[in-house]
Design an enzyme around this catalytic site. Structure first.
Site, short mmCIF file in Angstrom:
data_model
loop_
_atom_site.label_atom_id
_atom_site.label_comp_id
_atom_site.label_asym_id
_atom_site.label_seq_id
_atom_site.Cartn_x
_atom_site.Cartn_y
_atom_site.Cartn_z
N HIS A 89 0.84 -1.20 0.00
CA HIS A 89 0.00 0.00 0.00
C HIS A 89 0.89 1.26 0.00
O HIS A 89 0.72 2.15 -0.83
CB HIS A 89 -0.91 -0.04 1.24
CG HIS A 89 -1.72 1.19 1.47
ND1 HIS A 89 -3.09 1.18 1.45
CD2 HIS A 89 -1.38 2.47 1.74
CE1 HIS A 89 -3.55 2.40 1.68
NE2 HIS A 89 -2.52 3.21 1.87
N GLU A 90 1.87 1.28 0.92
CA GLU A 90 2.75 2.45 1.02
C GLU A 90 3.65 2.58 -0.20
O GLU A 90 3.90 3.68 -0.69
CB GLU A 90 3.60 2.38 2.29
CG GLU A 90 2.83 2.61 3.57
CD GLU A 90 2.00 3.88 3.55
OE1 GLU A 90 2.47 4.92 3.03
OE2 GLU A 90 0.86 3.85 4.03
N HIS B 156 1.96 4.42 -2.98
CA HIS B 156 2.05 5.88 -2.82
C HIS B 156 3.42 6.38 -3.26
O HIS B 156 3.55 7.35 -4.01
CB HIS B 156 1.88 6.28 -1.35
CG HIS B 156 0.51 6.12 -0.79
ND1 HIS B 156 -0.60 6.65 -1.38
CD2 HIS B 156 0.08 5.51 0.35
CE1 HIS B 156 -1.67 6.34 -0.63
NE2 HIS B 156 -1.28 5.67 0.41
ZN LIG Z 1 -2.33 5.23 2.15
#
Ligand SMILES: [Zn+2]
Length: 371
Positions: A66-67, A70
């Site tokens: 998830h990170e 980004h």
């Molecule tokens: Zn996030």
């Protein structure tokens, strides 16, 4: 976010694990073992424990993905990413610059929950294919599926600094063309969401949900802090808009020789002048900076035998700014890296020093005059 374990690099991005994550890992392993044990006691303690540990590790990997989503988008849009840190409440990507456009912000925020949603859907699809058989592997993949979907939904809540809040900010920014106003609106939404979380948490606690309720309230409290900070920061940004480092820095930075020993430095310079930052000069050239912080690293007994040269932060290791750098970027740099001083360099020469103390007194004057 200081105390953490270094896990190496992925795509050139440093990955760190904050110690608070270990508490969560322990809680996950503990509650999963209990859950597996209650439903499938026939699996045996060894299998259940191994399964719980493996599930916690895979949960960690999905948070990391998830990170990374980004961070990879940030990098592809030219924003430097310093580190990804995983801590008790999830992950943080330390992206060193504000996104340059609403569009960048939008995509950067969206890919995180999107990644979690994809992992969640893929896991649940796998479980369906497996035919809901209650094998250890299916139980694990199914848990990961639901938790990733929950992560995606939670992160889409439109309260800054959650991903959903960032998306909200990007949309308002895109509509109004005013980033600061968008930040203030998204931060306000963040505070409202946080208060709702705290309310729900407390209600749940008193209606018998126990620790689960307190946990929700705690997340709300954490969000409230973060949203409040973003709100203050947006106001601060407005106050110092247009101000450059050259307007605020000190020019008369005291200088000291590199071969001065610490004992004399402390007695003659540090304590007498009350200054906190000294420029180290050798043969007329600036070679580094010394502050009380570096002095404190050396045992008092060793002060007479240690030269400033040995403890100073050398110029090449320091991040420098120019007199033309906007104060907002300098402030951002100082807070991200936790620096108290930044040397100001102009055409290869030291033009002055920007210190946190000066910045604060400058801001105080501004605030007083506005009031
Ligand atoms: Zn996030």
């Amino acid at each position: 976010m200081r105390s953490h374990i270094n896990l190496g690099r992925v795509f050139g991005i440093k990955i760190g694990l904050h110690y608070s994550w270990l508490i969560i890992a322990f809680l996950i392993v503990f509650s999963l073992s209990a859950q597996f044990h209650a439903r499938n006691p026939e699996w045996g303690d060894g299998v259940i424990l191994a399964l719980a540990v493996l599930t916690a590790i895979l949960f960690f990997v999905s948070l990391l993905l998830h990170e990374l989503a980004h961070s990879v988008v940030a990098k592809s849009r030219g924003l430097p990413v310093r580190e990804i840190t995983l801590f008790a409440l999830g992950g943080v990507s330390q992206i060193e610059q504000e996104p340059g456009s609403a569009k960048t912000e939008f995509w950067m925020a969206l890919v995180g929950p999107l990644t979690s949603a994809c992992i969640g859907v893929a896991c649940l699809a796998l479980v369906r294919v497996a035919g809901e058989a209650s094998s250890p592997a299916v139980a694990m993949v199914s848990w990961l599926g639901y938790i990733n979907l929950a992560l995606a939904i939670f992160n889409m809540v439109p309260g800054y600094p959650l991903d959903g809040g960032r998306i909200l900010r990007s949309l308002v920014w895109w509509k109004t063309g005013d980033m600061e106003r968008a930040t203030r609106i998204a931060a306000r939404a963040g505070q409202a969401v946080a208060l709702v979380f705290i309310g729900i948490g407390i209600l749940q606690f008193f209606s018998g949900a126990g620790i689960g309720g307190l946990w929700i309230a705690f997340i709300g409290w954490f969000l409230l802090q973060a949203a409040g900070e973003s709100h203050v920061r947006a106001g601060l940004k407005r106050a110092i808009e247009g101000v450059r480092v050259g307007d605020v820095m000190t020019l008369d930075c005291p200088t000291v020789g590199g071969n001065l020993d610490l004992q004399h430095f402390v007695e003659e310079e540090l304590l007498k002048t009350g200054r906190r930052c000294f420029v180290v000069l050798e043969n007329g050239e600036v070679t580094g900076l010394v502050t009380p912080h570096e002095v404190k690293q050396v045992e008092r007994a060793r002060w007479p035998f240690t030269n400033l040269r040995d403890i100073m932060r050398p110029l090449e290791e320091l991040r420098t700014v120019t007199p033309e750098t906007p104060l907002t970027s300098a402030l951002e740099m100082m807070s991200r890296r936790d620096f108290n001083q930044l040397p100001v360099v102009s055409n290869g020469h030291l033009a002055g020093v920007l210190s946190r103390a000066q910045l604060l007194s400058f801001l105080q004057t501004r605030v007083e005059l506005q009031a």
